[in-house]
Write an enzyme that holds these catalytic residues in place. Structure first.
Site, PDB file in Angstrom:
ATOM      1  CG  ASP A  33      15.013 -10.046   9.046  1.00  0.00           C
ATOM      2  OD1 ASP A  33      14.522 -10.934   8.484  1.00  0.00           O
ATOM      3  OD2 ASP A  33      14.557  -8.865   8.513  1.00  0.00           O
ATOM      4  CG  ASN A  34      11.764 -14.804   9.920  1.00  0.00           C
ATOM      5  OD1 ASN A  34      12.107 -13.929   9.313  1.00  0.00           O
ATOM      6  ND2 ASN A  34      10.836 -15.545  10.225  1.00  0.00           N
ATOM      7  N   GLY A  38      13.238 -10.814   4.059  1.00  0.00           N
ATOM      8  CA  GLY A  38      14.412 -10.016   3.943  1.00  0.00           C
ATOM      9  C   GLY A  38      15.302 -10.730   3.563  1.00  0.00           C
ATOM     10  CE1 TYR A 144       0.610  -6.309   6.124  1.00  0.00           C
ATOM     11  CE2 TYR A 144      -0.794  -4.976   4.965  1.00  0.00           C
ATOM     12  CZ  TYR A 144       0.459  -5.242   5.421  1.00  0.00           C
ATOM     13  OH  TYR A 144       1.279  -4.316   5.514  1.00  0.00           O
ATOM     14  CB  VAL A 188       2.422  -2.320  -9.135  1.00  0.00           C
ATOM     15  CG1 VAL A 188       1.079  -3.001  -8.581  1.00  0.00           C
ATOM     16  CG2 VAL A 188       2.008  -0.920  -9.136  1.00  0.00           C
ATOM     17  NE  ARG A 212      -3.201   0.184  -4.623  1.00  0.00           N
ATOM     18  CZ  ARG A 212      -4.349   0.018  -4.980  1.00  0.00           C
ATOM     19  NH1 ARG A 212      -5.206   1.089  -5.224  1.00  0.00           N
ATOM     20  NH2 ARG A 212      -5.026  -1.212  -5.041  1.00  0.00           N
ATOM     21  N   GLY A 271      -9.068  -9.010  -1.759  1.00  0.00           N
ATOM     22  CA  GLY A 271      -8.310  -8.088  -0.774  1.00  0.00           C
ATOM     23  C   GLY A 271      -7.868  -6.726  -1.089  1.00  0.00           C
TER      24      GLY A 271
END
Length: 311
Positions: A33-34, A38, A144, A188, A212, A271
Site C-alpha cells: 500500500d502507498n 488507505g 475508472y 453514499v 444501488r 459518470g
C-alpha cells in the site's frame, strides 16, 4: 483458509483492511500500500506478528520479490474515484491497468495459486437491463470503469495463456465500518452518516431515485475467501440482488441517529449510473449466498461511526 502466505494490495484501504483482518487470524499476510487512500489506522487494532507491510506504489514497487512464496494474491490497490478518473484518465490507466498487469506478471513468475481481482459493477455502465448478469456486454461510461474492465480482460488472458488461475469479483456498492466519508468514491452511506452525525445536510446528486445494490463489507470478505478456495475462474457479481434508492437511506440513518435532517439536491455527477442491481446466481458457484439484513447492517455501520466519530 489457514497456514498460507497471502498478499493484499491496497490492504490499508477500507475493503482491504477488512480482508487483512480476516486473513491474519491463521495466515501470514503481506500488505502492499502507498496510503494514497488507505491508512495504517485501519489495521492498528490488529496485534499480529504475521502481518508485514510494504510501502510503495503498485506500479513501482518490486512485486516479484514481495510475492515470493505467496499462495494467493488479493489485488485491491486502485484509483477508485470515478470523478478523479474523468479528470485524470492517464493516471487512472497507469494505476489500474498497468497496476493489474504488474500484479499478474509477478504472480505468474512466482507460481501463485490464484489472483483475486477486485473489479466493479461500474463495468456495466448505465445499463437498464436489470438485474445485471455477467453475460451482459460491458459498456463502461468512465475511465475508472474501463480500467476495471481491462483488468478483468488481463486476468482472463493470463489464465488462458499462462495458466495462472484468476478470478474477478465485480463489487456492487460496498459499505461498512472504516469507510472513509471523505473519499470521492465512497458509498453514499458514509457521506450521509458523517453529515447527519455532524448536523449537516447530506447532498444527493440527481433526484435521489437512482438505486444501488448495497452490500456489507463482511460479505465482500467472505466472497474473497471463497473465491480463492474454488476452481472457478472468470468474472462474478458480488452483491445482494436487491436494490435501495438513495432517497431511502436518509430517513433510515436519521432514525438510527435520532435526528431529522433533510437532504439537499445537486446536479447529477458525470459518470454515475442511474440504477444498479445484480444477478447473483452465478456467484453461488463460489459458495457465495449473501443472506443479508440491509437495515440491520446499516444500523451497525451507523453505530460504528458514532463510536469512532469519523468525519
Amino acid at each position: 483458509m489457514k497456514n498460507k502466505k497471502v498478499a493484499v494490495t491496497g490492504g490499508l484501504g477500507f475493503i482491504g483492511s477488512h480482508l487483512v483482518e480476516a486473513l491474519c487470524q491463521e495466515n501470514e499476510v503481506v500488505i502492499v500500500d502507498n496510503e494514497s487512500s488507505g491508512s495504517i489506522k485501519n489495521i492498528n487494532h490488529l496485534e499480529f506478528d504475521n502481518i508485514s507491510l510494504e510501502f510503495g506504489d503498485i506500479t513501482e514497487i518490486n512485486l516479484k520479490k514481495i510475492f515470493d512464496g505467496c499462495d494467493y494474491v488479493f489485488h485491491h490497490a486502485a484509483m477508485a474515484s470515478v470523478p478523479e478518473s474523468v479528470a485524470n484518465p492517464l493516471k487512472c490507466n497507469l494505476v489500474n491497468v498497468t497496476g493489474i498487469l504488474k500484479v499478474l506478471l509477478a504472480a505468474r513468475d512466482n507460481e501463485v495459486k490464484k489472483v483475486v481481482f477486485a473489479s466493479s459493477a461500474a463495468v456495466y455502465g448505465d445499463c437498464n437491463n436489470l438485474p445485471l448478469s455477467e453475460d451482459i456486454p460491458i459498456k463502461s461510461v468512465s475511465p475508472y470503469a474501463l480500467s476495471k474492465a481491462a483488468g478483468e480482460m488481463y486476468c482472463q488472458l493470463f489464465t488462458d495463456i499462462y495458466q495462472l488461475p484468476t478470478i474477478s469479483l465485480r463489487y456492487f456498492n460496498v459499505f461498512g465500518p472504516r469507510q472513509d466519508p471523505n473519499s470521492q468514491y465512497a458509498s453514499v452511506i458514509p457521506h450521509f452518516i458523517s453529515n447527519i452525525l455532524n448536523e449537516k445536510k447530506p447532498v444527493i446528486f440527481g433526484d435521489g431515485e437512482q438505486s444501488r445494490d448495497f452490500i456489507y463489507v463482511k460479505h465482500i470478505v467472505n466472497a474473497n475467501l471463497s473465491a480463492c478456495q474454488t476452481d472457478q475462474t472468470g468474472s462474478f457479481n458480488i452483491a445482494t440482488g436487491k436494490r435501495t434508492t438513495i432517497n431511502q437511506l436518509v430517513p433510515i440513518i436519521n432514525r438510527t441517529l435520532g435526528k431529522s435532517i433533510d437532504p439537499i439536491y445537486d446536479e447529477p455527477r458525470p459518470g454515475d449510473v442511474k440504477h444498479s442491481m445484480a444477478d447473483v446466481s452465478k456467484a453461488k458457484l463460489l459458495g457465495f449466498n449473501p443472506s443479508t439484513n440491509f437495515f440491520e447492517e446499516l444500523s451497525e455501520t451507523v453505530r460504528w461511526f458514532v463510536e469512532n466519530q469519523r468525519n
